[in-house]
Design an enzyme around this catalytic site. Structure first.
Site, PDB file in Angstrom:
ATOM      1  N   GLU A 165       1.047  -1.145  -0.087  1.00  0.00           N
ATOM      2  CA  GLU A 165       0.103   0.040  -0.062  1.00  0.00           C
ATOM      3  C   GLU A 165       0.821   1.285  -0.118  1.00  0.00           C
ATOM      4  O   GLU A 165       1.525   1.297   0.971  1.00  0.00           O
ATOM      5  CB  GLU A 165      -0.939  -0.065   1.179  1.00  0.00           C
ATOM      6  CG  GLU A 165      -1.974   1.232   1.252  1.00  0.00           C
ATOM      7  CD  GLU A 165      -2.460   1.237   2.541  1.00  0.00           C
ATOM      8  OE1 GLU A 165      -2.430   2.482   3.163  1.00  0.00           O
ATOM      9  OE2 GLU A 165      -2.975   0.406   3.068  1.00  0.00           O
ATOM     10  N   CYS A 183      -3.907   7.143   5.585  1.00  0.00           N
ATOM     11  CA  CYS A 183      -3.684   6.988   4.110  1.00  0.00           C
ATOM     12  C   CYS A 183      -4.964   7.281   3.595  1.00  0.00           C
ATOM     13  O   CYS A 183      -4.857   7.462   2.303  1.00  0.00           O
ATOM     14  CB  CYS A 183      -3.309   5.222   4.047  1.00  0.00           C
ATOM     15  SG  CYS A 183      -4.340   4.340   4.902  1.00  0.00           S
TER      16      CYS A 183
END
Length: 486
Positions: free
Chosen positions: A233, A270
């Site tokens: 990620e 995020c």
């Protein structure tokens, strides 16, 4: 606080850890799911019991609040118990029995039995922004252990003491619950992580962090003599689009929610919305400024991130056509920085403006027409999320945005905010590159276990040689999909 210096794991120590993980991979992966479920539950219980020790360590090393970290630890143990439920239920193995059929239309068909098996030892790179939930005992570790894979955890340098102590809790809980010795270990050091990633005993890796670091590790994983899956990620802008009718109906509410979302946890999530698209006549500037200026300064996780934030803030605010709406001193922490521009400027300076800023900075982008908003929705690369705020009269416009954004994200939100990722079976926390390196998988929710499993089919294998999950007597009592001859 400057992170305590803990010696890096030596090459000899790393070799011992990797060999032990390889040695126990078979026995750990073959344990009945109910046994591993009990072991994950023991880890969750041990972490809860150690909260009084772990939370203060996390506070000292991360600058995050006690309330935030206590909640995050709760999320961490919830994840472990949720995967224990997945194991106990057994459907994750996808056990499929396709019985022999001499009358099959394409010719006699053999007995075929398919299930998922663990890939082997997994290397997990811990994240900085979630010292519990995406770190030592986080979702990557929980899902890999649930799959039956030993875990080598490369600690994040931002919270080394917490990492070591959390690792000790896990090792002791696993040992006490009967897991093979060596099924989990923490290692430290940049070179340690890359050496482990290159080692043939590691069969898969997971990472949460920046695009440059993640891409470098992804390239290592793929350049090995035997490439391995690398689930990274890397970065996301999480655009938000607000229609004119939504501004008219609840503009002030949207403005307040946006500021809360982009500035929460000092913008170190995020899923922080990096851009919000508003109609040019939105009239919300005063509310946006007032709400942003009311947010107190918050220290970033560490000095390296603080310096990175300052550099990116300077670069973005220096772009021609970008106007500062709200900003403050960054000497004693970061305060929200809110900027504004228009779609033309965004398109002209996409390289500077479409790069994630890790910290409490976001950009209001104004559009003059639905067509301009739709054009803006097409400029994004992969993202974790995209959000649309709309009203019933905007259905056609909203649908046109959704159809464009769906190709670029893993999660689409309607009339909400992307910060806050539910740990559930239907969650997708992933997206097209550079959000993640493989958009077919998620790092949050029960489907995260799929990353560390691979399918094997057994053809005409005698019952006594079949794994328990594929036997006719089904000793594990798991769900089996059985296809009988017609």
């Amino acid at each position: 606080m400057t992170a305590t210096r803990i010696p890096d794991t030596s090459p000899a120590e790393l070799d011992t850890v990797l060999q032990r993980a390889a040695d126990v991979a078979g026995s750990f992966g073959e344990l009945p799911p109910a046994t591993r479920a009990r072991q994950l539950g023991a880890v969750a219980d041990a972490l809860d019991a150690a909260a009084g020790d772990l939370v203060p360590l996390a506070m000292a090393e991360s600058h995050l609040s006690e309330a935030r970290l206590t909640g995050e630890l709760k999320r961490t143990t919830f994840q472990l118990r949720l995967f224990a439920e997945v194991l106990a239920e057994g459907r994750y193995l996808q056990a499929t029995l396709d019985r022999a059929d001499p009358g099959f239309p394409l010719g006699a068909k053999p007995d075929l039995r398919r299930m998922l098996v663990p890939v082997g030892p997994v290397l997990v790179f811990a994240a900085s922004n979630f010292p519990f939930a995406f770190s030592v005992a986080g979702g990557d570790t929980a899902s890999a252990l649930a799959a039956g894979c030993p875990v080598v955890l490369k600690a994040h340098p931002g919270h080394p003491e917490l990492s070591v102590r959390t690792g000790e809790v896990l090792v002791e809980a696993l040992r006490a619950s009967g897991a093979p010795d060596g099924v989990f270990r923490v290692v430290l050091g940049f070179e340690t992580g890359t050496a482990a990633l290159r080692d043939p005993r590691i069969r898969a890796a997971a990472f949460t962090g920046s695009v440059p670091a993640g891409r470098a590790l992804f390239d290592i994983a793929n350049s090995r003599p035997t490439p391995i899956p690398f689930f990274g990620e890397l970065g996301s802008l999480n655009p938000v689009f607000v229609t004119p009718a939504a501004v008219r109906a609840r503009g002030e509410e949207i403005a307040k929610g946006y500021v809360t979302s982009y500035s929460g946890n000092a913008g170190q999530l995020c899923t922080k919305p990096g851009l919000v698209f508003l109609p040019a006549d939105h009239g919300l500037e005063d509310v946006l400024v007032a709400e942003s200026q009311a947010v107190a300064a918050h220290r970033l996780l560490n000095e390296r991130l603080h310096e990175g934030y300052c550099g990116r803030r300077a670069a973005v605010t220096g772009v021609p056509g970008v106007r500062v709406l709200a900003e403050g001193s960054i000497d004693d922490g970061a305060v929200p920085t809110l900027l504004t521009t228009d779609v033309d400027t965004l398109l002209a300076h996409r390289e500077e403006l479409l790069e994630e800023v890790f910290g409490p900075l976001s950009i209001v982008v104004t559009y003059r027409s639905p067509d301009e908003a739709r054009r803006a929705a097409e400029i994004f690369d992969g993202n974790l999320t995209a959000t649309v705020h709309a009203e019933p009269e905007d259905t056609e416009f909203a649908a046109s945005l959704v159809s464009r954004l769906r190709e670029r994200v893993g999660r689409l939100l309607f009339n909400g905010w992307p910060t806050g990722v539910a740990v559930s079976p239907a969650m997708q926390h992933g997206g097209p590159y550079p959000a993640t390196t493989d958009s077919r998988f998620t790092s949050v929710g029960t489907a995260a276990i799929d990353r560390f499993l691979r399918p094997v089919t057994y053809q005409n294998v005698p019952q006594e040689l079949l794994p328990e999950a594929l036997r006719d007597d089904n000793p594990w009592g798991i769900p089996q999909t059985v296809h009988e001859p017609k």
